[in-house]
Motif scaffolding. Sequence first.
Motif, PDB file in Angstrom:
ATOM      1  N   ILE A 144       4.068 -15.791  25.120  1.00 61.76           N
ATOM      2  CA  ILE A 144       5.242 -15.004  25.552  1.00 61.76           C
ATOM      3  C   ILE A 144       5.311 -14.941  27.081  1.00 61.76           C
ATOM      4  N   VAL A 145       4.155 -14.694  27.721  1.00 60.90           N
ATOM      5  CA  VAL A 145       4.133 -14.578  29.192  1.00 60.90           C
ATOM      6  C   VAL A 145       4.569 -15.895  29.838  1.00 60.90           C
ATOM      7  N   MET A 146       4.027 -17.010  29.323  1.00 57.91           N
ATOM      8  CA  MET A 146       4.382 -18.313  29.911  1.00 57.91           C
ATOM      9  C   MET A 146       5.866 -18.627  29.692  1.00 57.91           C
ATOM     10  N   ILE A 162      11.897 -10.074  29.914  1.00 55.22           N
ATOM     11  CA  ILE A 162      11.648  -8.626  30.052  1.00 55.22           C
ATOM     12  C   ILE A 162      10.330  -8.247  29.365  1.00 55.22           C
ATOM     13  N   ILE A 163      10.124  -8.792  28.171  1.00 57.86           N
ATOM     14  CA  ILE A 163       8.866  -8.511  27.446  1.00 57.86           C
ATOM     15  C   ILE A 163       7.686  -9.064  28.235  1.00 57.86           C
ATOM     16  N   SER A 164       7.867 -10.274  28.768  1.00 55.73           N
ATOM     17  CA  SER A 164       6.807 -10.914  29.564  1.00 55.73           C
ATOM     18  C   SER A 164       6.441 -10.039  30.761  1.00 55.73           C
ATOM     19  N   GLU A 165       7.446  -9.554  31.462  1.00 55.63           N
ATOM     20  CA  GLU A 165       7.205  -8.708  32.631  1.00 55.63           C
ATOM     21  C   GLU A 165       6.524  -7.401  32.238  1.00 55.63           C
ATOM     22  N   GLN A 169       3.006  -6.025  33.590  1.00 53.78           N
ATOM     23  CA  GLN A 169       2.998  -4.794  34.390  1.00 53.78           C
ATOM     24  C   GLN A 169       2.331  -3.610  33.696  1.00 53.78           C
ATOM     25  N   VAL A 170       2.339  -3.595  32.359  1.00 50.46           N
ATOM     26  CA  VAL A 170       1.787  -2.417  31.660  1.00 50.46           C
ATOM     27  C   VAL A 170       0.402  -2.695  31.051  1.00 50.46           C
ATOM     28  N   GLN A 176      -6.529  -4.390  34.212  1.00 54.30           N
ATOM     29  CA  GLN A 176      -7.039  -4.774  35.535  1.00 54.30           C
ATOM     30  C   GLN A 176      -7.523  -3.550  36.309  1.00 54.30           C
ATOM     31  N   ARG A 177      -6.723  -2.462  36.213  1.00 53.68           N
ATOM     32  CA  ARG A 177      -7.107  -1.259  36.962  1.00 53.68           C
ATOM     33  C   ARG A 177      -8.374  -0.643  36.382  1.00 53.68           C
TER      34      ARG A 177
END
Lengths: 207, 381
Positions: A144-146, A162-165, A169-170, A176-177
């Motif tokens: 999906i991201v690609m 939008i789903i990829s973003e 982001q979420v 990562q955080r």
Amino acid sequence: MRLFLPLVITFICGIVMILHFFIPHRPISTIGDGLTDWYMIVASAAIFLGAANLVQVHVHRINTKARNWKYSPVVLIGFIAMMATGLLWGVEETLPFDYMFQTMIVPMGATMFSLLAFFVASAAFRAFRASNWRATLLLASAFIVMLGRVPIGGMIWKQIPIISEWMMQVPNMAGQRAVMIGAALGVVATSLRMIFGIERSYLGGAD
Amino acid sequence: MKAFLPALLLVLMAATASGGGFVLTTEASDVPDDDGGRIGLVWTVSPDLPVPDSIVVERMAPGGEWEHVGSVAPIDGRYTDSELENGTVYSYRLVPWLQGVPGEPGPVVSASPAVKWLHSGRIGMLVITVVLCTIILLYIEAGKRGKDLFVRRIAGLNAVEDAVGRATEMGRPVMYIPGIMDMDDIQTIASMVILGRVARKAAEYGSSLLVPTCRSVVMSVSQEVVKEAYLQTGRPDAFRREDITYLTDDQFGYAAGVDGMMVRQRPAAIFLLGTFYAESLILAETGKSVGAIQIAGTAMVSQIPFFIAACDYTLIGEELYAASAYLSREPRLLGSLKGQDAAKLVIMILIVLGVLGATAGHWWEPAGRVAEFLRFLTHVE
């Protein structure tokens, strides 16, 4: 004494650098800046150490006809050629040093970097094999991201970018955080262990 | 006191002033959170007048005459005057120069440099640091007193001994790559600590250890760490200084050099522990291609997926820093690991409180104040 002195130096330097972050007042600021400068000087001087080690190791390999010694003259010739041209004519543009840098070192570096594309492909091939449900989830997310990063994704279904973003982001950012917070705490704990002399294996001392 | 009040009034009144020349407004203020002796000037310029060649900063000398302290490009808009006496009021004006002729000076502004004992933008961080350090030190003390501390199993660290043993059985070397950053990087320091432990295992098993480095200082430290490890194991004769080499500071030059060593010497175990950037996958994939068992570890978030894909074991973030304590099982070091976990719990509670406070703050003001306080604590300048 062999262990005591380095531990004392580590303690003092560690505490001063922590205080330096919070206290801008003299003498902490002066000492903190001084220690940073000292490190830069030591690191710059150590370049000669590295160069000497490089020459020593390869000369030794040639002398002893060690395994694969035939590569060593190539290293030495390259090292001497770059050093000699730099010292004799300088390093400005259009001079021999810059010519060799631009026409040999830069393309070779670019070649190594471009290999990354093939390594990413082979690693992705292994990582995205749907061998279990977690690997399948990874594969689906990656797909999906690609797809969301290329125009055809939006053409198939306008929600894909939008789903990829959102995935980047979420959930991805949260993961990562979490790693970054854990690593930051690891830094604090490691620093404390070293400053207070609890961790001394790097000095070769007893645990 | 009589002299101080007018001076203070002058500073307050003249900190910002405006004029009609090229320099429209000038503002002078103490540079905040520094060790004193500096005043910062910022100004705005007229868009209607011709742009001068330079702007000369002038400071009023004790005798009342203007002295030149510096010149800047007109578009810079800021200048910092340094090496001043704290508590003294200084007056400035800006003079635009065009083709060697001075223009109309800007307004005169004054300020007084001051020294700060504590960085105002880092007070929250100081509080958090003190709390976290206290928690970790308490757990270290608990470990010292002999309290039984459970630490979860970390597969990558359990495999260290197996990896070195495998290399010994296969008669092939162990390769240790300490990342590409210098000794001022905490990950490189953590890597040096683990190198000491790996070197001890290699010395015990009689396996040769290759450490190609990207920085001269790292090479020098690695040599000392490995030498000490061999001495401690009672095998100083087995230590080979020439196996710990400096290759190059260049990122991809280093990757090429290490790849060449992997392909020629075919190490049976490869440790990639430290700071890595784009070369991480190049190294890890080459290591995989030569059939080595690979243990990687880094706190670089962007490189962790590459290591997970290409290596047998990966130490993720904090596990890199936990390695030394985990391998030694020394109670005080294990105490610090438990302290780290407790500190993590505190941070998790703060995050939950912050999220709830910020959300509920829309309807209930006290909750919003809690969120604001937490934002202040975690804000760093």
